[in-house]
Design a protein around this motif. Structure first.
Motif, mmCIF file in Angstrom:
data_model
loop_
_atom_site.group_PDB
_atom_site.id
_atom_site.type_symbol
_atom_site.label_atom_id
_atom_site.label_comp_id
_atom_site.label_asym_id
_atom_site.label_seq_id
_atom_site.Cartn_x
_atom_site.Cartn_y
_atom_site.Cartn_z
ATOM 1 N N GLU A 108 0.832 -1.205 0.000
ATOM 2 C CA GLU A 108 0.000 0.000 0.000
ATOM 3 C C GLU A 108 0.866 1.254 0.000
ATOM 4 O O GLU A 108 0.562 2.243 -0.656
ATOM 5 C CB GLU A 108 -0.913 0.031 1.227
ATOM 6 N N LYS A 109 1.949 1.215 0.757
ATOM 7 C CA LYS A 109 2.800 2.396 0.903
ATOM 8 C C LYS A 109 3.731 2.600 -0.290
ATOM 9 O O LYS A 109 3.916 3.728 -0.742
ATOM 10 C CB LYS A 109 3.637 2.269 2.185
ATOM 11 N N TRP A 110 4.329 1.518 -0.815
ATOM 12 C CA TRP A 110 5.423 1.669 -1.767
ATOM 13 C C TRP A 110 5.119 1.222 -3.189
ATOM 14 O O TRP A 110 5.891 1.536 -4.097
ATOM 15 C CB TRP A 110 6.653 0.909 -1.263
ATOM 16 N N VAL A 111 4.036 0.481 -3.416
ATOM 17 C CA VAL A 111 3.815 -0.082 -4.750
ATOM 18 C C VAL A 111 2.546 0.440 -5.414
ATOM 19 O O VAL A 111 2.590 0.886 -6.557
ATOM 20 C CB VAL A 111 3.784 -1.634 -4.691
ATOM 21 N N LEU A 112 1.423 0.372 -4.730
ATOM 22 C CA LEU A 112 0.145 0.700 -5.352
ATOM 23 C C LEU A 112 -0.064 2.199 -5.484
ATOM 24 O O LEU A 112 0.238 2.958 -4.567
ATOM 25 C CB LEU A 112 -1.006 0.102 -4.546
ATOM 26 N N ASP A 113 -0.609 2.575 -6.628
ATOM 27 C CA ASP A 113 -0.960 3.979 -6.851
ATOM 28 C C ASP A 113 -2.428 4.243 -6.559
ATOM 29 O O ASP A 113 -2.831 5.373 -6.347
ATOM 30 C CB ASP A 113 -0.672 4.381 -8.308
ATOM 31 N N SER A 114 -3.235 3.196 -6.590
ATOM 32 C CA SER A 114 -4.669 3.371 -6.397
ATOM 33 C C SER A 114 -5.079 2.873 -5.013
ATOM 34 O O SER A 114 -4.385 2.084 -4.387
ATOM 35 C CB SER A 114 -5.435 2.608 -7.472
ATOM 36 N N ALA A 115 -6.227 3.340 -4.585
ATOM 37 C CA ALA A 115 -6.747 2.936 -3.280
ATOM 38 C C ALA A 115 -7.182 1.474 -3.320
ATOM 39 O O ALA A 115 -7.688 0.988 -4.327
ATOM 40 C CB ALA A 115 -7.916 3.830 -2.887
ATOM 41 N N THR A 116 -6.963 0.786 -2.253
ATOM 42 C CA THR A 116 -7.379 -0.606 -2.101
ATOM 43 C C THR A 116 -8.079 -0.736 -0.764
ATOM 44 O O THR A 116 -7.964 0.146 0.091
ATOM 45 C CB THR A 116 -6.158 -1.562 -2.121
ATOM 46 N N PRO A 117 -8.787 -1.834 -0.556
ATOM 47 C CA PRO A 117 -9.379 -2.023 0.782
ATOM 48 C C PRO A 117 -8.281 -1.994 1.846
ATOM 49 O O PRO A 117 -7.183 -2.510 1.630
ATOM 50 C CB PRO A 117 -10.008 -3.410 0.695
ATOM 51 N N THR A 118 -8.563 -1.337 2.942
ATOM 52 C CA THR A 118 -7.592 -1.215 4.018
ATOM 53 C C THR A 118 -8.047 -2.036 5.204
ATOM 54 O O THR A 118 -9.230 -2.042 5.541
ATOM 55 C CB THR A 118 -7.459 0.271 4.442
ATOM 56 N N PHE A 119 -7.126 -2.717 5.819
ATOM 57 C CA PHE A 119 -7.446 -3.464 7.036
ATOM 58 C C PHE A 119 -7.580 -2.478 8.184
ATOM 59 O O PHE A 119 -6.818 -1.521 8.286
ATOM 60 C CB PHE A 119 -6.349 -4.478 7.357
#
Length: 160
Positions: A108-119
């Motif tokens: 989430e911090k270093w790879v993805l550019d888009s929002a994903t479900p967050t725990f």
């Protein structure tokens, strides 16, 4: 010399025994980790694991066999005719789940550019997993780690 993380770089250059390398022999493959992720979510049937991971049937069957052989997964029969099995995490598999949480947090911090479900934690806050010492409760950092000396090989007896 103090056994700090930095001291690891100054040791003689040779392959060293490493629990991380041993773990990667069992867990270090994309489809393996994604199968463990799905079982952690409560998905236990082969077809569902295949669909949720995107793995081919052949690859997934191979990875599940290897996980079963390593004691990470167990098969449980749920149908006799035809024979069908579910895959469940063993205690060893359950203990691999924090690895996936750490990978997800890093991604989430270093790879993805888009929002994903967050725990989120049961306290309501977004998960910010940290490694802490079970004994003292302090956060584990690079500076707080020490390295036990590597065991020295036993001297071989001289031939008579």
């Amino acid at each position: 010399m103090e056994n700090t993380i930095e001291s690891m770089a100054t040791r003689r250059i040779a392959p060293r025994p490493c629990p991380a390398a041993a773990s990667l022999q069992v867990l270090g493959e994309k489809w393996t980790l994604l199968a463990i992720r799905e079982m952690g979510y409560g998905v236990h049937r082969f077809e569902q694991i295949t669909r949720f991971t995107g793995a081919s049937r052949d690859i997934l069957a191979d990875r599940l066999r290897k996980l079963e052989d390593a004691g990470v997964v167990e098969r449980r029969q749920y149908s006799v005719h035809p024979p069908r099995f579910e895959y469940h995490l063993t205690p060893a598999g359950q203990e691999a789940r924090p690895i996936l949480l750490a990978l997800a947090q890093w991604g989430e911090k270093w790879v993805l550019d888009s929002a994903t479900p967050t725990f989120t934690h049961t306290c309501g806050s977004a998960l910010d997993a940290r490694m802490t010492c079970r004994h003292c409760g302090e956060e584990v950092t690079r500076d707080s780690l020490r390295v036990r000396p590597e065991p020295r090989p036993e001297p071989r007896p001289e031939p008579a």
